[in-house]
Design a protein around this motif. Sequence first.
Motif, PDB file in Angstrom:
ATOM      1  N   ASN A 318      34.984  11.207 -20.875  1.00 38.81           N
ATOM      2  CA  ASN A 318      34.885  10.772 -22.266  1.00 38.81           C
ATOM      3  C   ASN A 318      36.260  10.499 -22.856  1.00 38.81           C
ATOM      4  O   ASN A 318      36.435   9.573 -23.667  1.00 38.81           O
ATOM      5  CB  ASN A 318      34.158  11.832 -23.094  1.00 38.81           C
ATOM      6  N   ILE A 319      37.253  11.316 -22.458  1.00 36.26           N
ATOM      7  CA  ILE A 319      38.615  11.072 -22.938  1.00 36.26           C
ATOM      8  C   ILE A 319      39.112   9.725 -22.439  1.00 36.26           C
ATOM      9  O   ILE A 319      39.708   8.937 -23.195  1.00 36.26           O
ATOM     10  CB  ILE A 319      39.552  12.207 -22.481  1.00 36.26           C
ATOM     11  N   ALA A 320      38.894   9.449 -21.162  1.00 34.44           N
ATOM     12  CA  ALA A 320      39.353   8.174 -20.602  1.00 34.44           C
ATOM     13  C   ALA A 320      38.678   6.988 -21.261  1.00 34.44           C
ATOM     14  O   ALA A 320      39.276   5.919 -21.408  1.00 34.44           O
ATOM     15  CB  ALA A 320      39.100   8.154 -19.092  1.00 34.44           C
ATOM     16  N   ARG A 321      37.424   7.186 -21.700  1.00 31.77           N
ATOM     17  CA  ARG A 321      36.671   6.059 -22.266  1.00 31.77           C
ATOM     18  C   ARG A 321      36.906   5.889 -23.764  1.00 31.77           C
ATOM     19  O   ARG A 321      36.862   4.763 -24.269  1.00 31.77           O
ATOM     20  CB  ARG A 321      35.178   6.262 -22.011  1.00 31.77           C
ATOM     21  N   HIS A 322      37.129   6.982 -24.487  1.00 32.16           N
ATOM     22  CA  HIS A 322      37.091   6.907 -25.947  1.00 32.16           C
ATOM     23  C   HIS A 322      38.401   7.285 -26.638  1.00 32.16           C
ATOM     24  O   HIS A 322      38.492   7.113 -27.861  1.00 32.16           O
ATOM     25  CB  HIS A 322      35.987   7.823 -26.495  1.00 32.16           C
ATOM     26  N   ALA A 323      39.382   7.815 -25.923  1.00 34.35           N
ATOM     27  CA  ALA A 323      40.583   8.339 -26.591  1.00 34.35           C
ATOM     28  C   ALA A 323      41.670   7.290 -26.784  1.00 34.35           C
ATOM     29  O   ALA A 323      42.790   7.643 -27.166  1.00 34.35           O
ATOM     30  CB  ALA A 323      41.135   9.523 -25.812  1.00 34.35           C
ATOM     31  N   GLY A 324      41.373   6.049 -26.503  1.00 33.54           N
ATOM     32  CA  GLY A 324      42.341   4.993 -26.755  1.00 33.54           C
ATOM     33  C   GLY A 324      43.391   4.880 -25.653  1.00 33.54           C
ATOM     34  O   GLY A 324      43.234   5.410 -24.546  1.00 33.54           O
ATOM     35  N   GLU A 325      44.488   4.187 -25.971  1.00 31.63           N
ATOM     36  CA  GLU A 325      45.544   3.975 -24.986  1.00 31.63           C
ATOM     37  C   GLU A 325      46.388   5.239 -24.811  1.00 31.63           C
ATOM     38  O   GLU A 325      46.636   5.971 -25.754  1.00 31.63           O
ATOM     39  CB  GLU A 325      46.448   2.825 -25.434  1.00 31.63           C
ATOM     40  N   HIS A 343      38.500  25.342 -21.615  1.00 29.94           N
ATOM     41  CA  HIS A 343      38.958  24.633 -22.800  1.00 29.94           C
ATOM     42  C   HIS A 343      39.469  23.260 -22.381  1.00 29.94           C
ATOM     43  O   HIS A 343      40.321  23.151 -21.500  1.00 29.94           O
ATOM     44  CB  HIS A 343      40.091  25.397 -23.503  1.00 29.94           C
ATOM     45  N   VAL A 344      38.925  22.233 -22.995  1.00 26.94           N
ATOM     46  CA  VAL A 344      39.387  20.861 -22.763  1.00 26.94           C
ATOM     47  C   VAL A 344      39.675  20.256 -24.127  1.00 26.94           C
ATOM     48  O   VAL A 344      38.768  20.090 -24.951  1.00 26.94           O
ATOM     49  CB  VAL A 344      38.349  20.012 -22.017  1.00 26.94           C
ATOM     50  N   THR A 345      40.943  19.950 -24.389  1.00 28.51           N
ATOM     51  CA  THR A 345      41.340  19.334 -25.657  1.00 28.51           C
ATOM     52  C   THR A 345      42.105  18.061 -25.373  1.00 28.51           C
ATOM     53  O   THR A 345      42.708  17.899 -24.310  1.00 28.51           O
ATOM     54  CB  THR A 345      42.217  20.292 -26.483  1.00 28.51           C
ATOM     55  N   ASN A 346      42.070  17.160 -26.325  1.00 24.60           N
ATOM     56  CA  ASN A 346      42.790  15.903 -26.137  1.00 24.60           C
ATOM     57  C   ASN A 346      43.327  15.407 -27.463  1.00 24.60           C
ATOM     58  O   ASN A 346      42.884  15.830 -28.542  1.00 24.60           O
ATOM     59  CB  ASN A 346      41.875  14.837 -25.527  1.00 24.60           C
ATOM     60  N   THR A 347      44.262  14.512 -27.387  1.00 19.99           N
ATOM     61  CA  THR A 347      44.776  13.809 -28.563  1.00 19.99           C
ATOM     62  C   THR A 347      44.485  12.340 -28.379  1.00 19.99           C
ATOM     63  O   THR A 347      44.544  11.806 -27.276  1.00 19.99           O
ATOM     64  CB  THR A 347      46.287  14.013 -28.708  1.00 19.99           C
ATOM     65  N   TRP A 383      39.654  15.707 -29.914  1.00 19.52           N
ATOM     66  CA  TRP A 383      38.343  16.301 -29.628  1.00 19.52           C
ATOM     67  C   TRP A 383      38.565  17.542 -28.775  1.00 19.52           C
ATOM     68  O   TRP A 383      39.520  17.617 -27.993  1.00 19.52           O
ATOM     69  CB  TRP A 383      37.479  15.301 -28.865  1.00 19.52           C
ATOM     70  N   THR A 384      37.690  18.543 -28.911  1.00 20.30           N
ATOM     71  CA  THR A 384      37.800  19.765 -28.117  1.00 20.30           C
ATOM     72  C   THR A 384      36.442  20.159 -27.573  1.00 20.30           C
ATOM     73  O   THR A 384      35.415  19.965 -28.235  1.00 20.30           O
ATOM     74  CB  THR A 384      38.394  20.911 -28.950  1.00 20.30           C
ATOM     75  N   VAL A 385      36.459  20.710 -26.374  1.00 19.45           N
ATOM     76  CA  VAL A 385      35.257  21.258 -25.745  1.00 19.45           C
ATOM     77  C   VAL A 385      35.597  22.677 -25.296  1.00 19.45           C
ATOM     78  O   VAL A 385      36.554  22.884 -24.559  1.00 19.45           O
ATOM     79  CB  VAL A 385      34.817  20.409 -24.539  1.00 19.45           C
ATOM     80  N   GLU A 386      34.818  23.650 -25.778  1.00 22.17           N
ATOM     81  CA  GLU A 386      35.035  25.040 -25.411  1.00 22.17           C
ATOM     82  C   GLU A 386      33.735  25.583 -24.816  1.00 22.17           C
ATOM     83  O   GLU A 386      32.686  25.515 -25.433  1.00 22.17           O
ATOM     84  CB  GLU A 386      35.437  25.872 -26.626  1.00 22.17           C
ATOM     85  N   VAL A 387      33.852  26.121 -23.600  1.00 22.26           N
ATOM     86  CA  VAL A 387      32.682  26.611 -22.877  1.00 22.26           C
ATOM     87  C   VAL A 387      32.972  28.021 -22.385  1.00 22.26           C
ATOM     88  O   VAL A 387      34.060  28.305 -21.894  1.00 22.26           O
ATOM     89  CB  VAL A 387      32.329  25.697 -21.689  1.00 22.26           C
ATOM     90  N   THR A 388      31.981  28.892 -22.507  1.00 19.64           N
ATOM     91  CA  THR A 388      32.039  30.225 -21.915  1.00 19.64           C
ATOM     92  C   THR A 388      30.798  30.419 -21.051  1.00 19.64           C
ATOM     93  O   THR A 388      29.673  30.259 -21.538  1.00 19.64           O
ATOM     94  CB  THR A 388      32.089  31.317 -22.991  1.00 19.64           C
ATOM     95  N   VAL A 389      31.015  30.724 -19.776  1.00 20.98           N
ATOM     96  CA  VAL A 389      29.906  30.916 -18.846  1.00 20.98           C
ATOM     97  C   VAL A 389      30.079  32.269 -18.145  1.00 20.98           C
ATOM     98  O   VAL A 389      31.208  32.746 -17.979  1.00 20.98           O
ATOM     99  CB  VAL A 389      29.861  29.783 -17.796  1.00 20.98           C
TER     100      VAL A 389
END
Length: 391
Positions: A318-325, A343-347, A383-389
């Motif tokens: 999703n980052i590669a597709r939607h986070a711009g250049e 934890h996956v965060t992006n700018t 955007w951030t994705v936080e998962v606990t398993v």
Amino acid sequence: MSIPAHGPGPRWFGHVGQPALALVLAVFLLPPGLQSVRVGGISTAWVVGLAIALVVLHICVATARRWPSQSFVIGTLACATLAAGPDIDGVTDFVEASEYSPILLPSTLCFFALLYSVSAHTRPPLPNYALGLGLAGCCVTLARLWGFTGTPIATWAWWLFLGTTAFGGTIAAWALGRYRFTRALWATQKAERLAADERRHIAREMHDVVAHSVAVMVSHAEAGRLVVVNSPERAPEIFTTIADAGREALTEMRGLLAVLRDDAAATEPQPGLAELPALIDRMRAAGVDIEFSSDDQLHTTPAVALTIYRIIQEALTNIARHAGEKPSARVAVDSGPDGIEVHVTNTGVVQTDPRPGRGLIGMQERVDAVGGTLKAGPTATGWTVEVTVPR
């Protein structure tokens, strides 16, 4: 939702068990009934009519699995014929020279088998109508036997026995049939739920595999148009990455299709924590600047490891597709107090559509399947994705 009226079996009688039951009942119940009618001192016409009614009752038991409603109606008419017949004096008499109604012949017990079949293998309201007809038949039977005294027991005990047998047997046969129907309905619904869950699982796998690989290929193809013009020597590297991503997608899709076909051949193992560095390298090659950290001492089940891998794969795609250049991301997989934390965060470009897409829905389903929690949403810079398993 549909419940088949009959299961697989012989074309005419359905399951073999039903005609077998009819044969057993006929062997033990039919001969004394026919003998009683034959020597019962009634007219020839009634002898023929009652004998036909007895035989029809046993035939209806044999066909009740295949045609439950029709067999019940015909069997009920046969019982009505027995109730309407004149009193007979036969070999099953309790006291010599006493007379009794043909409704007391043992073959009348076949009615309970017919009521069970119509209750077990037809949908409402037919079973309810059958129960009402059966209870009405009990009342007719008691009225028909009102003056019968040929029993060696007290009158009150006889009527208690007869009423309990008639009404209790009717209600019991109907209730057992409805239990059989409800159980079959529950089993069918359970199978459909399992099939739906499997379809969702396959859809998640296909989405994750295709979306990730296609995103990598599209990213390299778009970059290749600009890079090759100025740096032709990088063309083999770009095309190699595109080919590798395509081969990876084909390999995983073949594995999924092999599972669907129940192929005996072994498939490739599902990716897990050990494959995360290779995933990060592919996404870096696709143009995403990734900072990656992971606890090398982490150990968990294959199902949880696959969930972590797919969550990170989907988030980076999703980052590669939607986070711009020139997007950047940080991926961290660590041990926490409640299990493994991802934890996956992006700018980059912030997604403004509040509706969850297929990828986010797939993430949630995967996390729910292993008993984890998911938090995903926009931040001030991306955007951030936080998962606990669980481990």
